[in-house]
Design a protein around this motif. Structure first.
Motif: not given
Ligand SMILES: Nc1nc2c(ncn2[C@@H]2O[C@H](COP(=O)(O)OP(=O)(O)OP(=O)(O)O)[C@@H](O)[C@H]2O)c(=O)[nH]1
Ligand SMILES: [Mg+2]
Length: 553
Positions: A288, A291-292
């Protein structure tokens, strides 16, 4: 947000917290170091560019993980030390290990051009990691000393070997014969008498390795009212000095307990944590992005889905599947990917930490490696990290429920996000208003909003967004079609449930002729029986010839 009925599989996940009160050392090794040397024509015996690349990557790891107090590395190895009191990620071992591993890998790819300039990176580094726990200060000191002695032995040997080959003109085979069984003193002597090199005058960076420390320095800063004030600032510095002597531990990195010089370090190997995964269980490694949310904002990902981001994730997953043939299926959505390893696999002797670290580092390195191919001129602002966990599932039904859980999660999130961003981007609602409109709604309500407000039929949205990406290997024996139909019809008969038309869309077939591996990429349903009955080989059912009423064990 709504939860799916598959959530129970989460209870198979373990935290694997490391014992409190111990020093934690995360030891990283570049698995393909020799290959990197060969294909990029590294200078022998040492290439300063690579050493500097490793130092800079290790520094960026230390900048990101502020709890790290020390790093030490040489050649393709780097060790990172967390203090005894660290509570980062609640001391969850895999989380600490894989974050460091992936960041080291992605960072070294990201900053490669700063050190190698015109020499393009041909293959991304794969970094394997291990966790060591040290209960007292003496064992930490002994471990670091042992790593420095290993650095010294390697460097002395390599210096003599390459001097014999490059200066004296011996063939590598003859140099190997000459050095066979020679002790340190004899190697020094050969270096001096035959090659006219005094080992003592060689560079400390190679003789001693790179020590990276966190120190606090006082900086003069200008306050908003124009005055000058002194502020403490944490800095990461590199030095090339001895772990072996007392001086380092008494003056530079001061330990609480009394320690002494100790030449006997054999006992240290028992401090490595080497958990073995249960045999015959399905192994899932889920990675995973760290902070994505911030990463996607910083790189202007389009909302709710960015095709480039999905493509990059898929490329990295494909590379992982090609490198590790025991992965039978992978499933990706958003910033996560799950890799399913055959339950009977003996991959890496079923050592969980090895498996996780290899997969996550290759994934992270490939993600960055392909960045410009996919994102074009969009600059990669910083190196991304990914965490990984390994989860065991005892039977086919739990494994299928696991994958259904992830896919249901994809569906729930995507439907919410699609509605949310339609309300904001097209409906001109504020984020708060959109949130309020969607609070407490069910799937049917969201479908209705999409249809009534925006004329959008959710079911015709791209399946890649709605269902995520499934990759699996073609039936290796090419007999899947007949037997899967048989499986499907028998299951249908047993359950009295007609499956109807099977309609999955194969979007691409990637062939790696060299490896004879065919990985199929689809955006299809894994929820329900159809996916599995059509492709029974994924669960190993042809080989096991299990009775079909035991399809799910
Ligand atoms: N705009 C956009 N954002 C994306 C996309 N794919 C992933 N994300 C972002 O990546 C996040 C992934 O969720 P999480 O893994 O729960 O959040 P995180 O910020 O990575 O936090 P941690 O995994 O806890 O470090 C989503 O909430 C989106 O903000 C995409 O295709 N477009
Ligand atoms: Mg994430």
């Amino acid at each position: 947000m709504a939860k799916s009925k598959f959530e129970y599989v989460k209870s198979f996940e373990t935290e694997d917290k490391l014992d409190p009160g111990h020093w934690i050392v995360i030891a990283l090794h570049c698995q393909n170091y020799d290959r990197l040397c060969k294909v990029h024509g590294f200078k022998r015996p040492n290439d300063l560019r690579f050493t500097q690349l490793m130092e800079a990557s290790a520094k960026s790891v230390m900048e990101d993980f502020k709890e790290l107090v020390m790093g030490y590395g040489f050649l393709g190895e780097f060790n990172f030390v967390f203090p005894k009191s660290s509570s980062l990620y609640k001391r969850r071992g895999p989380k600490l290990l894989t974050n460091l591993c992936s960041l080291m890998a992605s960072s070294s790819v990201h900053i490669w051009p700063c050190y190698f300039r015109s020499v393009s990176l041909c293959c991304p580094p794969v970094i394997e990691g291990a966790i060591h726990l040290f209960p007292d200060d003496q064992s930490l000191r002994d471990y670091m000393t042992q790593r420095q002695l290993t650095c010294h032995h390697h460097n002395l040997f390599n210096t003599v070997f390459w001097a014999l080959v490059l200066k004296v003109g011996l063939s590598p085979e003859d140099a190997t014969i000459l050095l066979n069984g020679k002790r340190e003193g004899e190697q020094n002597e050969i270096l001096f008498s035959k090659c006219n090199i005094n080992y003592n005058t060689e560079d400390d960076v190679f003789k001693k390795g790179s020590i990276i420390l966190r120190t606090t320095i006082q900086m003069a800063v200008t306050t908003p009212n124009g005055l000058t004030a002194q502020r403490n600032q944490s800095r990461v510095i590199t030095m090339y000095t001895d772990f072996i002597k007392d001086n380092f531990w008494k003056e530079i990195f001061i330990l609480e307990q009394h320690t002494k010089v100790n030449a006997k370090t054999n006992y240290l190997k028992d401090f490595e944590r080497k958990p073995k995964l249960l045999p015959h269980s399905w192994v899932v490694v889920r990675i995973d992005g760290k902070g994505f949310h911030k990463f996607s904002e910083r790189h202007n990902f389009s909302k709710p889905n960015d095709n480039r981001s999905i493509e990059l994730m898929n490329k990295a997953a494909l590379e992982v599947m090609q490198k590790f043939p025991d992965i039978v299926l992978s499933y990706g959505q958003s910033d996560e990917y799950s890799f399913v390893i055959d339950r009977y696999s003996k991959m890496m002797d079923r050592r969980g930490n090895k498996i996780m670290s290899n997969i996550v580092s290759l994934f992270a390195a490939t993600y960055v490696y392909n960045w410009h191919n996919v994102f074009g001129n969009t600059t990669l602002e910083y190196s991304p990290a990914f965490d990984a966990r390994v989860v065991l599932y005892p039977n086919n039904s739990c494994l299928c429920d696991y994958l259904s859980w992830r896919q249901a999660d994809c569906h729930i999130n995507n439907m919410y996000n699609t509605c949310f961003w339609m309300l904001v981007q097209v409906g001109n609602k504020s984020r708060k208003e959109a949130e309020e409109r969607l609070r407490g709604t069910f799937a049917k309500d969201k479908r209705a909003i999409l249809l009534s407000d925006f004329g959008l039929d959710y079911d015709v949205e791209d399946a890649m967004y709605r269902k995520g990406t499934v990759m699996f290997r073609q039936n290796p024996r090419g007999i899947g079609a007949a037997s899967s139909q048989l499986a499907a019809s028998k299951l249908e008969h047993l359950s009295g449930n007609s499956q109807g038309n099977i309609s999955s869309k194969a979007t691409s077939i990637e062939k790696e002729e060299g490896h004879c591996i065919t990985v199929v990429t689809e955006h299809t349903d894994m929820i329900g029986d159809q996916f599995w009955t059509q492709r029974p080989w994924i669960l190993g059912l042809e080989q096991c010839a299990k009775p079909l009423d035991n399809f799910y064990d």
